[in-house]
Write a protein that holds these residues in place. Structure first.
Motif, short mmCIF file in Angstrom:
data_model
loop_
_atom_site.label_atom_id
_atom_site.label_comp_id
_atom_site.label_asym_id
_atom_site.label_seq_id
_atom_site.Cartn_x
_atom_site.Cartn_y
_atom_site.Cartn_z
N PHE A 127 -35.73 72.39 -5.37
CA PHE A 127 -36.57 73.64 -6.05
C PHE A 127 -37.87 73.02 -6.47
O PHE A 127 -37.97 71.67 -6.68
CB PHE A 127 -35.80 73.87 -7.27
CG PHE A 127 -35.37 73.06 -8.24
CD1 PHE A 127 -34.22 72.03 -8.02
CD2 PHE A 127 -36.32 72.71 -9.20
CE1 PHE A 127 -34.39 71.07 -8.98
CE2 PHE A 127 -36.11 71.62 -9.99
CZ PHE A 127 -34.80 71.07 -10.04
N HIS A 128 -38.82 73.91 -6.85
CA HIS A 128 -40.06 73.56 -7.30
C HIS A 128 -40.22 74.19 -8.65
O HIS A 128 -39.84 75.14 -9.05
CB HIS A 128 -41.28 73.93 -6.55
CG HIS A 128 -41.37 73.17 -5.15
ND1 HIS A 128 -42.48 73.15 -4.26
CD2 HIS A 128 -40.84 72.24 -4.79
CE1 HIS A 128 -42.53 72.22 -3.34
NE2 HIS A 128 -41.33 71.48 -3.50
N GLN A 129 -41.04 73.38 -9.50
CA GLN A 129 -41.08 73.86 -10.82
C GLN A 129 -42.46 73.38 -11.51
O GLN A 129 -42.96 72.58 -10.57
CB GLN A 129 -40.11 73.33 -11.75
CG GLN A 129 -40.09 71.92 -11.95
CD GLN A 129 -38.87 71.29 -12.62
OE1 GLN A 129 -37.79 71.72 -12.29
NE2 GLN A 129 -38.88 70.61 -13.64
N HIS A 130 -43.08 73.91 -12.47
CA HIS A 130 -44.25 73.41 -13.19
C HIS A 130 -44.00 72.05 -13.68
O HIS A 130 -43.07 71.68 -14.35
CB HIS A 130 -44.78 74.21 -14.24
CG HIS A 130 -45.56 75.54 -13.59
ND1 HIS A 130 -46.44 76.45 -14.53
CD2 HIS A 130 -45.45 76.17 -12.55
CE1 HIS A 130 -46.70 77.42 -13.72
NE2 HIS A 130 -46.08 77.23 -12.36
N ILE A 131 -44.74 71.15 -13.56
CA ILE A 131 -44.72 69.52 -13.85
C ILE A 131 -46.26 69.28 -14.38
O ILE A 131 -47.07 69.46 -13.67
CB ILE A 131 -43.96 68.77 -12.94
CG1 ILE A 131 -44.65 68.59 -11.54
CG2 ILE A 131 -42.52 69.14 -12.49
CD1 ILE A 131 -44.41 67.94 -10.41
N ASP A 132 -46.04 68.12 -15.32
CA ASP A 132 -47.25 67.55 -15.75
C ASP A 132 -47.59 66.27 -14.86
O ASP A 132 -46.90 65.27 -14.99
CB ASP A 132 -47.11 67.29 -17.30
CG ASP A 132 -48.38 66.71 -17.95
OD1 ASP A 132 -49.54 66.38 -16.97
OD2 ASP A 132 -48.65 66.65 -19.04
N LEU A 133 -48.44 66.35 -14.15
CA LEU A 133 -48.68 65.10 -13.08
C LEU A 133 -49.20 63.71 -13.95
O LEU A 133 -48.94 62.73 -13.42
CB LEU A 133 -49.82 65.55 -12.30
CG LEU A 133 -50.48 64.56 -11.08
CD1 LEU A 133 -49.13 64.30 -10.23
CD2 LEU A 133 -51.36 64.97 -10.06
N VAL A 134 -49.70 64.26 -15.12
CA VAL A 134 -50.22 62.93 -16.11
C VAL A 134 -48.83 62.01 -16.54
O VAL A 134 -48.68 60.98 -16.36
CB VAL A 134 -50.99 63.27 -17.13
CG1 VAL A 134 -51.19 62.09 -18.15
CG2 VAL A 134 -52.37 64.09 -16.99
#
Length: 415
Positions: free
Chosen positions: A267-274
């Motif tokens: 699955f994909h979700q919103h993630i904070d790349l920082v």
């Protein structure tokens, strides 16, 4: 000429499962399922029977035997019976003078398909089963039609001698050979991806041991001092606070390590790349120190949100940073730097090193399966990373010169 076109069209229908497999499973971290075989075979069977090859009204020829045999071989007997029911219903719907002949032929070829598929996985030289299946599915229809409709066979000898072998022998050989090759390559890819990940984790674990040992040594020393009971209450309280902080730091290091070692999800979700990058940099810093490489990263003040799989994101960052560290390990003043750039609705992550670099040919082959610039590498780490980036609608570019370092630029759309 029209008959040749129809024969080629039927061959295309027979290869559809192979084509769909390579399209659908290209970026997935799993291999084919029985549901996929049922769906693709059902679709191909309908197509081939809808646009059949015929030289006499009521008698139609297609790649039904190829599709049903393939379905039994890779989807099991249950899949075969589903295709059998589908064929009977659709053939009765089409009708014509050859309906009864088609059912008689299938009554012979279907049990034969089950028998041959059972031998396929038991013998070493599997091509013999493919050969026997192709020949059998070519001869049986001709024999049955010669018994029931001898005039048709005698008046269309050339067509039956050519069309049947091309449909069945060539169709079965191409479909099973190509599909087997793709499935085998996928299994090797998945296996090597897992091995590459385990190897990376083992190397990082060795460096983490040094990082974990430092706070444990500090805590042990303070506990011995506290046990000696020679300190005042203020010092004792301060030493306890420091020990608690060191234990929390150790716990965080282990949590970051375990988060990278988790199995991949789909699955994909919103993630904070920082946050993702900070976690990976903390984990990889001990590995960089062990290789005498300076690892630096600059972070934007605001969060950078993307859509993706957090575990895959961590793993691909580990792969790129690990490769950069290893490429710089033998250079004087070895350094790896990471920085963020934002342009319109995309974020760019630049991973730069001053390592050995690459030439044009090496750069053009990066991401290809089994290709690596390291003598002991498989290249599957970058293959996985490239596919993971593409699955997030991202792009990857590289600039490099021999002995002048390399810059990887990962571009991802903002969420």
């Amino acid at each position: 000429m029209s008959e040749i076109k129809e024969i080629l069209l039927q061959l295309l229908f027979s290869l559809t499962p192979f084509v769909l497999y390579n399209i659908y499973y290209r970026n997935l971290e799993v291999n084919y399922s029985r549901r996929f075989i049922i769906f693709t075979c059902s679709f191909c069977l309908i197509l081939s029977m809808t646009f059949p090859l015929s030289v006499q009204d009521g008698l139609v020829f297609d790649v039904r035997y190829v599709i049903i045999f393939f379905g039994i071989l890779f989807g099991g007997v249950t899949t075969g019976f589903i295709l059998l029911v589908e064929f009977i219903i659709f053939r009765l719907y089409i009708g014509g003078s050859g309906t009864l002949d088609a059912l008689i032929i299938l009554a012979i070829t279907f049990p034969l398909s089950i028998l041959l598929s059972s031998f396929y996985y038991k013998i070493r030289k599997k091509y013999w089963i493919t050969f026997i299946a192709g020949i059998s599915f070519s001869i049986i229809p001709i024999v049955v039609l010669y018994i029931t409709k001898p005039d048709y066979i005698l008046s269309n000898v050339t067509f039956n001698i050519l069309a049947m072998p091309v449909h069945n022998c060539l169709g079965i050989w191409l479909l099973i050979t190509l599909f087997n090759k793709s499935v085998t390559d996928k299994e090797l890819y998945l296996k090597f991806i897992q091995n590459e990940k385990v190897e990376t984790i083992n190397q990082v674990a060795a460096s983490l041991a040094h990082e974990v040992r430092n706070p444990l040594t500090t805590v042990l020393g303070f506990l011995k001092l506290i046990r000696a009971n020679t300190l005042g209450w203020e010092k004792t309280e301060r030493f306890i606070d420091i020990s608690i902080e060191e234990i929390h730091r150790t716990e965080q290091i282990l949590s970051d390590y375990l988060s990278i070692s988790k199995p991949l999800a789909t699955f994909h979700q919103h993630i904070d790349l920082v946050v993702q990058l900070k976690t990976v940099v903390e984990v990889m810093t001990p590995y960089a120190n062990m290789n005498n490489v300076s690892l630096e990263a600059s972070y934007p003040a605001a969060p950078v949100h993307i859509t993706g799989n957090p575990t895959e994101m961590k793993q691909l960052l580990v792969n790129f940073i690990k490769n950069a560290i290893e490429a710089s390990a033998d250079m004087p003043k070895a350094r790896v730097s990471i920085q963020f750039l934002q342009h319109l609705r995309r974020v760019q992550l630049e991973i730069q090193d001053n390592g050995v670099g690459m030439d044009e040919e090496q750069m053009s082959r990066l991401g290809s399966i089994y290709y690596s610039t390291k003598s002991t590498g498989t290249g599957l780490g970058l293959t996985f990373s490239y596919q993971a980036i593409r699955s997030m609608n991202g792009t990857i570019s590289v600039k490099s010169e021999l002995y002048s370092g390399t810059v990887f630029t990962i571009s991802l759309p903002l969420a």
